[in-house]
Design an enzyme around this catalytic site. Structure first.
Site, PDB file in Angstrom:
ATOM      1  N   GLU A 129     -43.667  -8.476  -9.585  1.00 59.33           N
ATOM      2  CA  GLU A 129     -45.040  -8.230 -10.028  1.00 59.33           C
ATOM      3  C   GLU A 129     -45.740  -7.313  -9.023  1.00 59.33           C
ATOM      4  O   GLU A 129     -45.294  -7.199  -7.878  1.00 59.33           O
ATOM      5  CB  GLU A 129     -45.793  -9.553 -10.125  1.00 59.33           C
ATOM      6  CG  GLU A 129     -45.096 -10.517 -11.065  1.00 59.33           C
ATOM      7  CD  GLU A 129     -45.918 -11.746 -11.402  1.00 59.33           C
ATOM      8  OE1 GLU A 129     -46.937 -12.014 -10.717  1.00 59.33           O
ATOM      9  OE2 GLU A 129     -45.533 -12.429 -12.361  1.00 59.33           O
ATOM     10  N   PRO A 242     -26.864 -14.364  -7.452  1.00 56.99           N
ATOM     11  CA  PRO A 242     -25.631 -13.941  -6.775  1.00 56.99           C
ATOM     12  C   PRO A 242     -24.820 -12.940  -7.606  1.00 56.99           C
ATOM     13  O   PRO A 242     -24.278 -11.975  -7.062  1.00 56.99           O
ATOM     14  CB  PRO A 242     -24.863 -15.255  -6.570  1.00 56.99           C
ATOM     15  CG  PRO A 242     -25.942 -16.278  -6.456  1.00 56.99           C
ATOM     16  CD  PRO A 242     -27.017 -15.827  -7.411  1.00 56.99           C
ATOM     17  N   GLU A 244     -26.064 -10.822  -9.780  1.00 62.76           N
ATOM     18  CA  GLU A 244     -26.801  -9.548  -9.730  1.00 62.76           C
ATOM     19  C   GLU A 244     -26.518  -8.840  -8.403  1.00 62.76           C
ATOM     20  O   GLU A 244     -26.329  -7.627  -8.357  1.00 62.76           O
ATOM     21  CB  GLU A 244     -28.306  -9.811  -9.884  1.00 62.76           C
ATOM     22  CG  GLU A 244     -29.136  -8.559  -9.723  1.00 62.76           C
ATOM     23  CD  GLU A 244     -30.616  -8.734 -10.084  1.00 62.76           C
ATOM     24  OE1 GLU A 244     -30.990  -9.821 -10.566  1.00 62.76           O
ATOM     25  OE2 GLU A 244     -31.384  -7.783  -9.860  1.00 62.76           O
ATOM     26  N   ARG A 245     -26.457  -9.617  -7.336  1.00 71.14           N
ATOM     27  CA  ARG A 245     -26.242  -9.008  -6.009  1.00 71.14           C
ATOM     28  C   ARG A 245     -24.809  -8.514  -5.855  1.00 71.14           C
ATOM     29  O   ARG A 245     -24.573  -7.465  -5.249  1.00 71.14           O
ATOM     30  CB  ARG A 245     -26.613 -10.023  -4.919  1.00 71.14           C
ATOM     31  CG  ARG A 245     -28.107 -10.209  -4.907  1.00 71.14           C
ATOM     32  CD  ARG A 245     -28.661 -11.249  -3.992  1.00 71.14           C
ATOM     33  NE  ARG A 245     -30.103 -11.275  -4.211  1.00 71.14           N
ATOM     34  CZ  ARG A 245     -30.888 -12.325  -4.049  1.00 71.14           C
ATOM     35  NH1 ARG A 245     -30.384 -13.468  -3.643  1.00 71.14           N
ATOM     36  NH2 ARG A 245     -32.182 -12.244  -4.284  1.00 71.14           N
ATOM     37  N   ASN A 368     -33.080  -6.156   1.708  1.00 71.46           N
ATOM     38  CA  ASN A 368     -32.100  -6.536   2.732  1.00 71.46           C
ATOM     39  C   ASN A 368     -32.679  -7.504   3.760  1.00 71.46           C
ATOM     40  O   ASN A 368     -31.932  -8.272   4.382  1.00 71.46           O
ATOM     41  CB  ASN A 368     -31.528  -5.278   3.393  1.00 71.46           C
ATOM     42  CG  ASN A 368     -30.474  -4.638   2.506  1.00 71.46           C
ATOM     43  OD1 ASN A 368     -30.262  -5.067   1.363  1.00 71.46           O
ATOM     44  ND2 ASN A 368     -29.804  -3.618   3.015  1.00 71.46           N
ATOM     45  N   GLU A 369     -34.003  -7.475   3.914  1.00 69.28           N
ATOM     46  CA  GLU A 369     -34.615  -8.466   4.823  1.00 69.28           C
ATOM     47  C   GLU A 369     -34.463  -9.869   4.213  1.00 69.28           C
ATOM     48  O   GLU A 369     -34.136 -10.830   4.917  1.00 69.28           O
ATOM     49  CB  GLU A 369     -36.105  -8.142   5.055  1.00 69.28           C
ATOM     50  CG  GLU A 369     -36.350  -6.882   5.880  1.00 69.28           C
ATOM     51  CD  GLU A 369     -36.024  -5.587   5.128  1.00 69.28           C
ATOM     52  OE1 GLU A 369     -36.242  -5.537   3.907  1.00 69.28           O
ATOM     53  OE2 GLU A 369     -35.557  -4.629   5.767  1.00 69.28           O
TER      54      GLU A 369
HETATM   55  C1  LIG Z   1     -36.304   1.306  -8.908  1.00 69.33           C
HETATM   56  C2  LIG Z   1     -36.572  -0.155  -8.873  1.00 69.33           C
HETATM   57  C3  LIG Z   1     -36.075  -0.946  -9.914  1.00 69.33           C
HETATM   58  C4  LIG Z   1     -36.341  -2.320  -9.920  1.00 69.33           C
HETATM   59  N1  LIG Z   1     -35.910  -3.081 -10.984  1.00 69.33           N
HETATM   60  C5  LIG Z   1     -36.366  -4.366 -11.103  1.00 69.33           C
HETATM   61  C6  LIG Z   1     -36.104  -5.125 -12.284  1.00 69.33           C
HETATM   62  O1  LIG Z   1     -35.421  -4.669 -13.216  1.00 69.33           O
HETATM   63  N2  LIG Z   1     -36.638  -6.365 -12.371  1.00 69.33           N
HETATM   64  C7  LIG Z   1     -37.377  -6.899 -11.386  1.00 69.33           C
HETATM   65  O2  LIG Z   1     -37.843  -8.028 -11.540  1.00 69.33           O
HETATM   66  N3  LIG Z   1     -37.625  -6.224 -10.240  1.00 69.33           N
HETATM   67  C8  LIG Z   1     -37.144  -4.971 -10.088  1.00 69.33           C
HETATM   68  N4  LIG Z   1     -37.416  -4.251  -8.955  1.00 69.33           N
HETATM   69  C9  LIG Z   1     -38.257  -4.849  -7.919  1.00 69.33           C
HETATM   70  C10 LIG Z   1     -37.534  -5.170  -6.636  1.00 69.33           C
HETATM   71  O3  LIG Z   1     -36.679  -6.255  -6.813  1.00 69.33           O
HETATM   72  C11 LIG Z   1     -38.626  -5.414  -5.572  1.00 69.33           C
HETATM   73  O4  LIG Z   1     -39.195  -4.161  -5.261  1.00 69.33           O
HETATM   74  C12 LIG Z   1     -38.112  -6.098  -4.326  1.00 69.33           C
HETATM   75  O5  LIG Z   1     -37.726  -7.415  -4.605  1.00 69.33           O
HETATM   76  C13 LIG Z   1     -39.161  -6.114  -3.209  1.00 69.33           C
HETATM   77  O6  LIG Z   1     -40.382  -6.583  -3.672  1.00 69.33           O
HETATM   78  P1  LIG Z   1     -41.720  -5.744  -3.393  1.00 69.33           P
HETATM   79  O7  LIG Z   1     -41.473  -4.358  -3.796  1.00 69.33           O
HETATM   80  O8  LIG Z   1     -42.858  -6.448  -4.017  1.00 69.33           O
HETATM   81  O9  LIG Z   1     -41.878  -5.765  -1.822  1.00 69.33           O
HETATM   82  P2  LIG Z   1     -42.576  -6.913  -0.963  1.00 69.33           P
HETATM   83  O10 LIG Z   1     -42.116  -8.237  -1.425  1.00 69.33           O
HETATM   84  O11 LIG Z   1     -44.042  -6.649  -0.918  1.00 69.33           O
HETATM   85  O12 LIG Z   1     -41.949  -6.608   0.464  1.00 69.33           O
HETATM   86  C14 LIG Z   1     -42.352  -5.482   1.240  1.00 69.33           C
HETATM   87  C15 LIG Z   1     -41.493  -5.420   2.488  1.00 69.33           C
HETATM   88  O13 LIG Z   1     -41.644  -6.633   3.220  1.00 69.33           O
HETATM   89  C16 LIG Z   1     -40.384  -7.191   3.463  1.00 69.33           C
HETATM   90  N5  LIG Z   1     -40.438  -8.652   3.451  1.00 69.33           N
HETATM   91  C17 LIG Z   1     -40.907  -9.466   2.489  1.00 69.33           C
HETATM   92  N6  LIG Z   1     -40.716 -10.747   2.837  1.00 69.33           N
HETATM   93  C18 LIG Z   1     -40.109 -10.735   4.047  1.00 69.33           C
HETATM   94  C19 LIG Z   1     -39.639 -11.734   4.943  1.00 69.33           C
HETATM   95  N7  LIG Z   1     -39.724 -13.027   4.634  1.00 69.33           N
HETATM   96  N8  LIG Z   1     -39.073 -11.351   6.105  1.00 69.33           N
HETATM   97  C20 LIG Z   1     -38.952 -10.026   6.421  1.00 69.33           C
HETATM   98  N9  LIG Z   1     -39.373  -9.043   5.612  1.00 69.33           N
HETATM   99  C21 LIG Z   1     -39.937  -9.397   4.436  1.00 69.33           C
HETATM  100  C22 LIG Z   1     -39.501  -6.694   2.326  1.00 69.33           C
HETATM  101  O14 LIG Z   1     -38.150  -6.771   2.678  1.00 69.33           O
HETATM  102  C23 LIG Z   1     -40.012  -5.283   2.175  1.00 69.33           C
HETATM  103  O15 LIG Z   1     -39.374  -4.479   3.136  1.00 69.33           O
HETATM  104  C24 LIG Z   1     -37.094  -2.894  -8.872  1.00 69.33           C
HETATM  105  C25 LIG Z   1     -37.547  -2.097  -7.828  1.00 69.33           C
HETATM  106  C26 LIG Z   1     -37.313  -0.746  -7.825  1.00 69.33           C
HETATM  107  C27 LIG Z   1     -37.854   0.075  -6.697  1.00 69.33           C
END
Ligand SMILES: Cc1cc2nc3c(=O)[nH]c(=O)nc-3n(C[C@H](O)[C@H](O)[C@H](O)COP(=O)(O)OP(=O)(O)OC[C@H]3O[C@@H](n4cnc5c(N)ncnc54)[C@H](O)[C@@H]3O)c2cc1C
Length: 381
Positions: A129, A242, A244-245, A368-369
């Site tokens: 979201e 798992p 998906e990863r 990756n975090e």
């Molecule tokens: C091209 C693309 C396609 C995608 N497709 C899908 C899809 O089909 N369905 C879907 O649901 N999602 C999808 N995603 C979303 C993707 O899974 C998220 O972008 C990802 O999980 C990170 O969430 P965020 O962008 O909100 O970053 P945030 O959660 O805001 O995180 C920002 C940064 O903070 C770091 N961070 C967060 N928590 C921690 C922690 N505990 N410790 C250290 N670092 C932390 C993260 O690693 C990141 O570097 C897609 C994203 C992209 C860019």
């Protein structure tokens, strides 16, 4: 090194995937980039070839391969064709399929799976979201019961296939006070009133894979579209992440290997100071390191594929595979761009596009975090 994870059946299957790619994808690759969309005909042809229903029982139009190695072969080959193809089609046959096969009722399976397998119905999954993707348990999209229906409000972003999907598996909060234990999965379908999509997002790479924002404004979702049990959606996602990863890991490595192969050919041809650039000791050593990294990583991923095919892959090993391969992919592609020199920075060269395509793999499918969090927790830390 000879890979042992695949047998003759997988090799035959690989050949059929290659033929499909040569016929339906490669000749139109530029067009898909321009349109920022993979044409529906690709999906329909993949459906006709039986590639989309690998996990679906035959009675619903699938091939019930019952062996994850076929998914892996398909992912590898699509990734060789371009990262966007394994991402886009992979979300459907590899990520969404387990939800629609394992968590659904007989009525739902009959309603959705034949079109899922034929490619007439494209699917997506909406977890992330605008307010956050890493902390899935904090998602804000809500679903409130109204009679036997549910009223869904909220939004999702970065959704692969979001623009063209006919059915989206949407995670929504059904019990506000219960955090992870208050999330349910819904099938939101095209045509439901109040379900709209934003623009196709303008990404750094993978332009062919459409990625969109989704909006839900008082969308009435019938009870027959609840996937799995109410309030058990978070567990359902955790159980399926798992795969998906692992799918992501398979694709990452194949993508890196494909560009590395192309780069090896290039450095043997390209000359500077009267000799092939690959023969300078520095470049030779860089390439020796990269080839070793890819092959060693491949051994781990193959082991994970075999473990998953046997139903034994742990969430921690899947996290390691996803994290490691995306890091290696980044290192390989960055070095390949360098070895191509100025051409490596030109979008008309595959290596430049691949470099842009690959950046996201360290972010998505759980950043990756977050992968390191999972691995670290397993160490008792
Ligand atoms: C091209 C693309 C396609 C995608 N497709 C899908 C899809 O089909 N369905 C879907 O649901 N999602 C999808 N995603 C979303 C993707 O899974 C998220 O972008 C990802 O999980 C990170 O969430 P965020 O962008 O909100 O970053 P945030 O959660 O805001 O995180 C920002 C940064 O903070 C770091 N961070 C967060 N928590 C921690 C922690 N505990 N410790 C250290 N670092 C932390 C993260 O690693 C990141 O570097 C897609 C994203 C992209 C860019």
């Amino acid at each position: 090194m000879k890979r042992t994870v695949y047998g003759p059946d997988h090799d035959v299957f690989r050949e059929s995937v290659r033929e499909f790619i040569a016929r339906s994808i490669t000749p139109r690759a530029e067009e898909f980039i321009e349109n920022r969309l993979i044409d529906r005909e690709v999906w329909l042809e993949a459906g006709r070839q039986g590639f989309l229903g690998l996990e679906v029982p035959e009675e619903y139009g699938g091939s019930a391969a019952g062996d994850y190695r076929f998914n892996a072969v398909l992912g590898e080959e699509l990734s060789w064709a371009g990262a966007a193809f394994s991402s886009s089609l992979g979300i459907h046959y590899d990520v969404v399929a387990p939800y629609l096969v394992e968590l659904t009722t007989e009525e739902q399976r009959k309603r959705w799976l034949p079109r899922f397998c034929s490619g007439e119905m494209i699917t997506a999954i909406g977890m992330s979201e605008p307010s956050g993707g890493s902390d899935l348990a904090a998602l804000r999209t809500t679903a409130v019961r109204d009679g036997s229906d549910w009223i869904v409000n909220g939004s999702k972003t970065f959704i692969t296939n979001g623009y063209c999907a006919d059915l989206v598996v949407v995670a929504a909060r059904t019990s506000p006070e219960k955090r992870a234990k208050g999330i349910t999965l819904f099938a939101v379908e095209t045509g439901m009133e109040g379900f709209t999509r934003g623009r196709k997002l303008d990404k750094v790479g993978q332009p062919e894979a459409d990625t969109a924002e989704l909006f839900f404004e008082n969308v009435r979702v019938p009870a027959e579209n609840v996937i799995g049990e109410v309030d058990r959606g978070f567990i359902a996602m955790m159980e399926r992440l798992p795969q998906e990863r692992l799918g992501s890991a398979v694709a990452n490595l194949a993508h890196a290997a494909s560009v590395l192969a192309e780069t090896l050919a290039y450095v043997k041809e390209r000359k500077a100071f009267g000799q092939a650039i690959g023969s300078f000791q520095h470049n030779k050593f860089v390439l020796a390191d990269l080839v070793t990294k890819v092959e060693v990583s491949q051994a781990f991923v193959d082991q994970c594929v075999a473990a998953h095919a046997a139903g034994e892959l742990s969430a921690v090993d899947a996290a390691k595979a996803k994290m490691w391969t995306s890091e290696v992919q980044g290192q390989v592609l960055d070095a390949c761009v360098q070895l191509f020199g100025g051409y490596g920075y030109m979008k008309e060269y595959r290596v430049a596009r691949a470099w842009m395509d690959a950046r996201v793999t360290r972010i998505w499918a759980g950043s990756n975090e977050i992968m390191r969090e999972i691995i670290g927790r397993d160490l008792g830390l």
